[in-house]
Design an enzyme around this catalytic site. Sequence first.
Site, PDB file in Angstrom:
ATOM      1  CE  LYS A 212      -1.627   2.974   2.403  1.00 23.92           C
ATOM      2  NZ  LYS A 212      -1.663   4.000   1.362  1.00 23.92           N
ATOM      3  N   GLY A 265       7.343   5.652   7.537  1.00 17.75           N
ATOM      4  CA  GLY A 265       6.372   6.751   7.566  1.00 17.75           C
ATOM      5  C   GLY A 265       6.466   7.449   8.907  1.00 17.75           C
ATOM      6  CB  SER A 266       4.315   9.925  10.495  1.00 21.48           C
ATOM      7  OG  SER A 266       3.089   9.252  10.561  1.00 21.48           O
ATOM      8  CB  THR A 267       6.577   8.832  15.182  1.00 22.87           C
ATOM      9  OG1 THR A 267       7.903   9.009  14.680  1.00 22.87           O
ATOM     10  CG2 THR A 267       6.640   8.207  16.554  1.00 22.87           C
ATOM     11  CD  GLU A 293      14.287   2.093  10.297  1.00 24.90           C
ATOM     12  OE1 GLU A 293      14.547   3.122  10.963  1.00 24.90           O
ATOM     13  OE2 GLU A 293      14.672   0.963  10.632  1.00 24.90           O
ATOM     14  CB  CYS A 327      13.267  10.341   7.680  1.00 26.48           C
ATOM     15  SG  CYS A 327      14.360   9.381   6.656  1.00 26.48           S
ATOM     16  CD  GLU A 425       9.206  13.952  11.137  1.00 26.75           C
ATOM     17  OE1 GLU A 425       8.099  13.418  11.268  1.00 26.75           O
ATOM     18  OE2 GLU A 425      10.184  13.383  10.610  1.00 26.75           O
TER      19      GLU A 425
HETATM   20  P1  NAD Z   1       2.581   8.733   6.897  1.00 26.18           P
HETATM   21  O1  NAD Z   1       2.741   8.088   8.217  1.00 26.18           O
HETATM   22  O2  NAD Z   1       1.568   9.810   6.747  1.00 26.18           O
HETATM   23  O3  NAD Z   1       2.194   7.626   5.807  1.00 26.18           O
HETATM   24  C1  NAD Z   1       3.003   6.486   5.594  1.00 26.18           C
HETATM   25  C2  NAD Z   1       2.130   5.389   5.020  1.00 26.18           C
HETATM   26  O4  NAD Z   1       1.260   4.913   6.049  1.00 26.18           O
HETATM   27  C3  NAD Z   1       1.234   5.839   3.868  1.00 26.18           C
HETATM   28  O5  NAD Z   1       1.208   4.844   2.875  1.00 26.18           O
HETATM   29  C4  NAD Z   1      -0.116   5.983   4.537  1.00 26.18           C
HETATM   30  O6  NAD Z   1      -1.195   5.850   3.648  1.00 26.18           O
HETATM   31  C5  NAD Z   1      -0.058   4.818   5.516  1.00 26.18           C
HETATM   32  N1  NAD Z   1      -1.021   4.871   6.620  1.00 26.18           N
HETATM   33  C6  NAD Z   1      -1.522   5.949   7.255  1.00 26.18           C
HETATM   34  N2  NAD Z   1      -2.392   5.554   8.219  1.00 26.18           N
HETATM   35  C7  NAD Z   1      -2.429   4.198   8.189  1.00 26.18           C
HETATM   36  C8  NAD Z   1      -3.151   3.211   8.916  1.00 26.18           C
HETATM   37  N3  NAD Z   1      -4.011   3.520   9.885  1.00 26.18           N
HETATM   38  N4  NAD Z   1      -2.938   1.923   8.612  1.00 26.18           N
HETATM   39  C9  NAD Z   1      -2.081   1.570   7.632  1.00 26.18           C
HETATM   40  N5  NAD Z   1      -1.386   2.465   6.894  1.00 26.18           N
HETATM   41  C10 NAD Z   1      -1.560   3.768   7.181  1.00 26.18           C
HETATM   42  O7  NAD Z   1       4.029   9.235   6.428  1.00 26.18           O
HETATM   43  P2  NAD Z   1       4.434  10.095   5.127  1.00 26.18           P
HETATM   44  O8  NAD Z   1       3.914  11.481   5.278  1.00 26.18           O
HETATM   45  O9  NAD Z   1       4.132   9.362   3.871  1.00 26.18           O
HETATM   46  O10 NAD Z   1       6.020  10.110   5.260  1.00 26.18           O
HETATM   47  C11 NAD Z   1       6.683  11.052   6.033  1.00 26.18           C
HETATM   48  C12 NAD Z   1       7.132  10.462   7.338  1.00 26.18           C
HETATM   49  O11 NAD Z   1       7.951   9.330   7.079  1.00 26.18           O
HETATM   50  C13 NAD Z   1       7.982  11.406   8.166  1.00 26.18           C
HETATM   51  O12 NAD Z   1       7.609  11.321   9.515  1.00 26.18           O
HETATM   52  C14 NAD Z   1       9.403  10.854   7.966  1.00 26.18           C
HETATM   53  O13 NAD Z   1      10.288  11.174   9.004  1.00 26.18           O
HETATM   54  C15 NAD Z   1       9.153   9.401   7.832  1.00 26.18           C
HETATM   55  N6  NAD Z   1      10.233   8.724   7.111  1.00 26.18           N
HETATM   56  C16 NAD Z   1      11.135   8.004   7.838  1.00 26.18           C
HETATM   57  C17 NAD Z   1      12.189   7.371   7.205  1.00 26.18           C
HETATM   58  C18 NAD Z   1      13.204   6.583   7.991  1.00 26.18           C
HETATM   59  O14 NAD Z   1      13.979   5.851   7.388  1.00 26.18           O
HETATM   60  N7  NAD Z   1      13.222   6.708   9.307  1.00 26.18           N
HETATM   61  C19 NAD Z   1      12.318   7.467   5.820  1.00 26.18           C
HETATM   62  C20 NAD Z   1      11.366   8.199   5.103  1.00 26.18           C
HETATM   63  C21 NAD Z   1      10.326   8.819   5.764  1.00 26.18           C
END
Ligand code: NAD
Length: 540
Positions: A212, A265-267, A293, A327, A425
Amino acid sequence: MANAFFEVPAAINEPVKSYAPGSPERESLMSCLEKMKVESTDIPMIINGKEIRTNNQIKIHPPHEIKHCLGHYHYGDKSHVKQAIEAALNAKERWANTSWEHRASIFLKAADLLAGPYRDRMNAATMLGQSKNVFQAEIDAACEMIDFFKFNVQFMTELYMEQPESGEGMWNRLDYRPLEGFVFAITPFNFTSICANLCAAPAMMGNTIVWKPSETQIYSAKVIMDLFKEAGVPDGVINIIHTPGPVAGDVCFAHPELGGIHFTGSTATFKHIWKSVGQNIDALKYYPRIVGETGGKDFIVAHPSADRKALATAMIRGSFEYQGQKCSAASRAYVPQSMWEEVKSYLKEDIESIKVGSVEDTSNFVNAVIDERSYDKIKGFIDRAQESSQADVIFGGKCDKSQGYFVDPTIILAKDSNYETMVKEIFGPVLTVFVYEDSEWETVLKLANDNEYALTGAIFSQDRYAIETGAKALENAAGNFYINDKPTGAVVGQQPFGGGRGSGTNDKAGAKQNLYRWVSPRTIKETFVPPKDYRYPFLG
Ligand code: NAD
C-alpha cells in the site's frame, strides 16, 4: 535444481550522473519528463498480475503545478485489500520454493533495467509526482534503488552462508525459511527507492507482498510495478492496492495470516500500527515481524572549534534539500555564541542565492512540498514563530500555494531550546537555531540528546577531545551519526540507515540486519550414527 554454490556479482554503488547543462543524460531525462507530463496516465491496482480498475478515479497533480493533471489512479476498498492478501497467499508456495539464485536474478535484472532503460522514467516520475529536482531524483529513484537491489542480493547470499559449527558425528545446518503468511509493505511519499525496497527486500527472501503506497507517491509507484514486471517478478508476489491507509490497515492487521509489516512513515502512524497488531494478537497465527523506520528531529551540534563555512554549508544542504522532507533532514542546530554572527552571514548569503520553483527549471534548488496538508502544517509552524516572543524568523518565511505548494527555505532563531520548532518534526524546509554560550558544551550535548526521536545527527568540531565527548554523549541520540558532515545522504552499503527511540526499530534498511527480519531460521541437526542404548556411562 543446480548443484553448485553460486557467487553473485559483487555489489558496487551506482555512479551518480551529473545532469550538467549540455550533458546527454540531461537532454534524455528532460525530454522524457516533457513527454510524460503531457500523457494522461491511467494507474490501476495490480493484484495477481491483473490490472484492477474502479469507478473511483483520483487525479494526480504535480505539487509544484497543481493546476496540471498527470493522470489518475483507481481507488480501491476493503474488497481489494482482501483480494491482494489472497493473491499473495496463493503465490507464496511457488515463490518460496523458487531457488535463491532465480530470486536474486530477478532483482539484479531490475537493477540493470533501472540503470539503463528505466532510469529516465523513474527519475521523471519522481520529479513530476513528488517534486524532486533532477539531482534529488537521481540519488533516490535511480541510484539508491539500484543499490538496494544489488546490495541486498549480496547480503542475502552472505546471510544464507551463515552456518553453525558441527560436533563429531553430526551435521548442523541452518535453513532460512521465508516467514509464514504475507508481508504488508506500507510506504511513505518521500523516497521512491524506499518504497521499492520495502517490497523488494522481503520478496527477495521468498515472501509475498501486499503493497500500500502513499497516495502522493502512486505516480512513481506505477513505474516501480512496471519495472518489477519486466524484471520477472511473478504474478501475485508483489500486489499493489490504492486505498486509504486505515482501510488497508483494518483488514491486514486483523488477518490471521499477517506474517510481517515493513513500514516507513510517521511515528504516529507506526504507533497506531503497533497498537492495532497488539489488539488483534489473539486473532493472528504468528507474531508478525514489525519493522518500522519513522520520524526524526535531526540535529547539528557545533563546537566552538568547528569550521564555520563547512558548518553553514551542512546546515543549508542538510536542511533544505528536497524541501527538508527527508527523515534525516537537519531541523535543529546548536551554534556557539562566538561564531554565530559569522555563520549567520554565510547562511544569509546562501539562502539569498537559493531559487525556489518548478522541477522543470533545473536551477531551482528547492521545489514544492508534497501536498496542501503538509504545506498548511509547515506554514502553521512558521506563522506561530512569527508571532512568538520565544522565536524570530530570521530568514525566509514566505509561503505561497497559488501555483504549487511552495515554502521558502526558512531559518528560525529560538530563544528557548525547547521551543516547539526545536523539538517537533516539521518535515519541511525549516531549520531552527539555538545559540549557546561557548562554555556550555556539555550542557548543549544534553539538550541535543533530550528528544523523543533518534534518527540522524551531526557534530562539527576540529577538536578531537570534543568529538569524542560529543560522540559519547550523543550515543543514543542518533542511529546515523556524522562527524563534520551533514546528517543526510546515507548511501546503501556504506552507511546502513535507521534510528531508535521514536524514530523506529533501527533494522537498517539496505543492510543485512534488515534481511534477518524476513526469514525464520530452521535449525537442522542430523546425527549420523544414533545411539541405541539409553544408558549413559555415568550410570555404570
Ligand atoms: P505517513 O505516516 O503519513 O504515511 C506512511 C504510510 O502509512 C502511507 O502509505 C499511509 O497511507 C499509511 N497509513 C496511514 N495511516 C495508516 C493506517 N491507519 N494503517 C495503515 N497504513 C496507514 O508518512 P508520510 O507522510 O508518507 O512520510 C513522512 C514520514 O515518514 C515522516 O515522519 C518521515 O520522518 C518518515 N520517514 C522516515 C524514514 C526513515 O527511514 N526513518 C524514511 C522516510 C520517511
